[in-house]
Design an enzyme around this catalytic site. Structure first.
Site, PDB file in Angstrom:
ATOM      1  N   CYS A 248      13.535  10.880   6.774  1.00 57.43           N
ATOM      2  CA  CYS A 248      13.236  10.514   8.163  1.00 57.43           C
ATOM      3  C   CYS A 248      14.430  10.800   9.064  1.00 57.43           C
ATOM      4  O   CYS A 248      14.265  11.162  10.215  1.00 57.43           O
ATOM      5  CB  CYS A 248      12.821   9.058   8.255  1.00 57.43           C
ATOM      6  SG  CYS A 248      13.997   7.930   7.538  1.00 57.43           S
TER       7      CYS A 248
ATOM      8  N   GLU B 187       8.413  17.010  14.630  1.00 60.37           N
ATOM      9  CA  GLU B 187       8.988  16.801  13.308  1.00 60.37           C
ATOM     10  C   GLU B 187       8.315  17.752  12.320  1.00 60.37           C
ATOM     11  O   GLU B 187       7.089  17.748  12.197  1.00 60.37           O
ATOM     12  CB  GLU B 187       8.738  15.350  12.888  1.00 60.37           C
ATOM     13  CG  GLU B 187       9.373  14.993  11.577  1.00 60.37           C
ATOM     14  CD  GLU B 187       9.101  13.543  11.196  1.00 60.37           C
ATOM     15  OE1 GLU B 187       7.938  13.106  11.291  1.00 60.37           O
ATOM     16  OE2 GLU B 187      10.053  12.860  10.799  1.00 60.37           O
TER      17      GLU B 187
ATOM     18  N   GLY C 124       6.114   5.584   8.335  1.00 61.36           N
ATOM     19  CA  GLY C 124       5.306   6.799   8.237  1.00 61.36           C
ATOM     20  C   GLY C 124       5.377   7.582   9.536  1.00 61.36           C
ATOM     21  O   GLY C 124       6.344   7.456  10.302  1.00 61.36           O
TER      22      GLY C 124
ATOM     23  N   THR D 279       4.564   9.038  13.325  1.00 60.36           N
ATOM     24  CA  THR D 279       4.316   8.442  14.634  1.00 60.36           C
ATOM     25  C   THR D 279       2.815   8.435  14.935  1.00 60.36           C
ATOM     26  O   THR D 279       2.280   7.469  15.484  1.00 60.36           O
ATOM     27  CB  THR D 279       5.106   9.215  15.711  1.00 60.36           C
ATOM     28  OG1 THR D 279       6.502   9.037  15.417  1.00 60.36           O
ATOM     29  CG2 THR D 279       4.821   8.715  17.109  1.00 60.36           C
ATOM     30  N   GLU D 280       2.157   9.501  14.528  1.00 56.46           N
ATOM     31  CA  GLU D 280       0.708   9.616  14.770  1.00 56.46           C
ATOM     32  C   GLU D 280      -0.048   8.440  14.123  1.00 56.46           C
ATOM     33  O   GLU D 280      -0.873   7.777  14.769  1.00 56.46           O
ATOM     34  CB  GLU D 280       0.261  10.942  14.142  1.00 56.46           C
ATOM     35  CG  GLU D 280      -1.134  11.349  14.386  1.00 56.46           C
ATOM     36  CD  GLU D 280      -1.505  12.505  13.439  1.00 56.46           C
ATOM     37  OE1 GLU D 280      -0.622  13.113  12.805  1.00 56.46           O
ATOM     38  OE2 GLU D 280      -2.716  12.764  13.332  1.00 56.46           O
TER      39      GLU D 280
ATOM     40  N   GLU E 265       8.422   2.013  11.480  1.00 57.53           N
ATOM     41  CA  GLU E 265       9.537   2.943  11.257  1.00 57.53           C
ATOM     42  C   GLU E 265       8.914   4.330  11.207  1.00 57.53           C
ATOM     43  O   GLU E 265       8.253   4.672  10.226  1.00 57.53           O
ATOM     44  CB  GLU E 265      10.253   2.635   9.929  1.00 57.53           C
ATOM     45  CG  GLU E 265      10.990   1.318   9.878  1.00 57.53           C
ATOM     46  CD  GLU E 265      12.239   1.297  10.746  1.00 57.53           C
ATOM     47  OE1 GLU E 265      12.616   2.340  11.312  1.00 57.53           O
ATOM     48  OE2 GLU E 265      12.828   0.217  10.875  1.00 57.53           O
TER      49      GLU E 265
ATOM     50  N   LYS F  23       0.865  -1.192   0.000  1.00 56.79           N
ATOM     51  CA  LYS F  23       0.000   0.000   0.000  1.00 56.79           C
ATOM     52  C   LYS F  23       0.897   1.236   0.000  1.00 56.79           C
ATOM     53  O   LYS F  23       1.344   1.710   1.029  1.00 56.79           O
ATOM     54  CB  LYS F  23      -0.881  -0.015   1.246  1.00 56.79           C
ATOM     55  CG  LYS F  23      -2.236   0.663   1.130  1.00 56.79           C
ATOM     56  CD  LYS F  23      -2.232   2.111   0.678  1.00 56.79           C
ATOM     57  CE  LYS F  23      -2.217   3.122   1.781  1.00 56.79           C
ATOM     58  NZ  LYS F  23      -1.852   4.481   1.330  1.00 56.79           N
TER      59      LYS F  23
END
Ligand code: NAD
Length: 484
Positions: free
Chosen positions: A291, A388, A235, A237-238, A257, A182
């Protein structure tokens, strides 16, 4: 397979949801569009993956056969490097040269993990227990089996589409899993070409299944699906936290990650020219959408002004533009949403008294371009220090000694990467131990190797990619006892 054929094909992929426009972020023009696959496409893809897994068409092959197919895939990715780089550069806005070099690195995942297909084995055990519920255990032998975890959903972001796809697909396939891929809704193109190349390389039907769509539709349906054994996610953290919640329905395994707010420490004894250039490019390259971007820079007080000036001079010298413009160093942000978010941090900082030493504004042209931005007078309680930003924006703070800078560097919920620049070798290694990050780079920055495990401390992730840990994440271990 031409660029145009991929653009056309993505348009015709099955879907039942909203039509999603694919935008060139350097021009804001629509490149193509596709239909959100949503829960229906996920259902079909999971069922194909499950069928192929249960039939053993892939994990039932000898490891040496799977290896050959993965090596062929690597060669095909190299063969189509120009097309893949064109797709990723038009889709993300990154300079073509950069996109092209990323394709080469991505192909290597298949070579590296192809090698592991014949090397991940269980181990033999002596059984030492001499008593138990069933009586004495004498003359027993034990061993472990390494088995693929099963059907795995691979969900990843837009910032390095081909890299993110290969970093997950190669170890998952080497382990023998069947997968559902995806990609991010912003960047569906290179994943489609990759899936076709894997089929051409010989991966059997049903083993790799592509689903396109939004995160809250297709991504969420995949994450909560009861017949998916694991989600491997890269992607924010949320979103990582949301996936953990919905994955609990069938207690599927989750690898994450996630985001970072990686500190860069520059000491007064460092090779300052190299440190300044690396720290600047460590945040500005790819417009800060990496990242492991070094998004907080700490400079020892004696050289603070010199480093701030140096990084600001580089920020001002960088040429921004789209993949079709000449001599470009960095491209745009991915979307209007990211542009609004990044500029929101900058404007809030200005209101809170931050000094803008370079940049601080968007570029007056079509495309989501933001001037590389250097900020000083930043306080640790500010959002732009803690969160971030994922844009070309860097706060630079002074420090006096080791204890102070380690405390400042670790003062965030993230723990993805950290860098130290110093010519004191002992101090460099002491810092490596004290910095709370999954990857520490000493007198170098933005480096990575397929064989070195990569994972986040704290809220930057669960589990590891790359290296032996990368393939083991897609395997489970069975213990076997036998009477002899
Ligand atoms: P994101 O979390 O918004 O989206 C990533 C992927 O998750 C996309 O495919 C999206 O469609 C999907 N998604 C969104 N909501 C979902 C949901 N509810 N359920 C399931 N899937 C969902 O992240 P982004 O903005 O696309 O990417 C930037 C983030 O990725 C940054 O935080 C960056 O640090 C992180 N990142 C981390 C690494 C790493 O290796 N640690 C690498 C690259 C990017």
């Amino acid at each position: 397979m031409t660029l145009q054929s991929i653009m056309d094909e993505v348009r015709n992929l099955p879907g039942t949801g909203e039509v999603i426009a694919v935008i060139d972020p350097a021009t804001e023009e629509q490149i193509t569009e596709f239909t959100d696959g949503g829960a229906k496409a996920v259902e079909e893809a999971v069922s194909r993956a499950r069928e192929s897994f249960e039939a053993g068409v892939w994990h039932g092959l000898p490891g040496s056969e799977r290896a050959k197919i993965l090596w062929r895939a690597a060669d095909l990715i190299d063969e189509y490097a120009t097309e893949i780089a064109q797709l990723d550069s038009i889709n993300t806005g990154m300079p073509f040269v950069q996109a092209h070099s990323i394709v080469g690195t991505s192909a290597e995942f298949f070579r590296y993990y192809g090698g592991w297909c014949t090397k991940v084995n269980g181990i033999a055990h002596d059984v030492h227990m001499t008593g138990g519920i069933t009586g004495a255990h004498s003359n027993m032998h034990g061993y472990t089996l390494k088995e693929p975890v099963g059907v795995v959903g691979l969900i990843f972001p837009w910032n390095g589409p081909i890299f993110n796809a290969c970093a997950k697909l190669a170890p998952a396939l080497a382990a023998g899993c069947s997968v559902i891929v995806k990609p991010a809704e912003e960047t569906p193109l290179s994943a489609l070409l990759l899936v076709k190349l894997l089929a051409q390389a010989g991966v059997p039907d049903g083993v790799v299944n592509l689903v396109n769509g939004y995160g809250h539709t297709a991504g969420a349906a995949l994450s909560e699906h009861p017949d998916v054994d694991k989600i491997a996610f890269t992607g924010s953290t949320e979103v990582g936290k949301k996936i953990v919640q919905v994955a609990s329905g069938n207690l599927k395994k989750v690898m994450l990650e996630l985001g970072g707010k990686s500190p860069v420490l520059i000491y007064d004894d460092a090779d300052l020219n190299t440190a300044i250039l690396s720290a600047a490019m460590g945040i500005f390259v790819h417009s800060g959408q990496g990242c492991i971007s070094g998004s907080r820079i700490f400079v020892q007080r004696g050289v603070y002004d010199q480093v701030v000036e140096g990084i600001a001079a580089i920020a001002n010298s960088l040429k921004l533009g789209g993949p079709k413009d000449e001599g470009v160093h960095i491209g745009p942000l991915i979307s209007q949403k990211q542009l609004t978010r990044v500029m929101g941090f900058v404007e809030e900082g200005k209101r809170d008294g931050v000094e803008v030493v370079a940049g601080g504004s968007r570029i007056d042209r079509p495309g989501y371009f933001v001037h590389p931005t250097v900020l000083t007078d930043v306080r640790p309680d500010m959002r732009l220090y803690q969160q971030e930003i994922f844009g070309p924006v860097v706060p630079i703070m002074p420090f006096d000694d080791d204890d102070q800078v380690v405390a400042m560097a670790n003062d965030t919920t993230y723990g993805l990467a950290a860098t130290a620049w110093t010519s004191d070798v002992g101090r460099a290694h002491r810092l490596a131990k004290r910095l709370d990050a999954g990857t520490v780079t000493l007198n170098c920055q933005m480096v990575f190797d397929h064989a070195m495990p990569f994972g986040g401390y704290k809220q930057s992730g669960w589990g590891y990619e790359h290296g032996r840990e990368g393939i083991e994440g897609y395997m489970k271990t069975k213990s076997v006892y036998t009477q002899i």
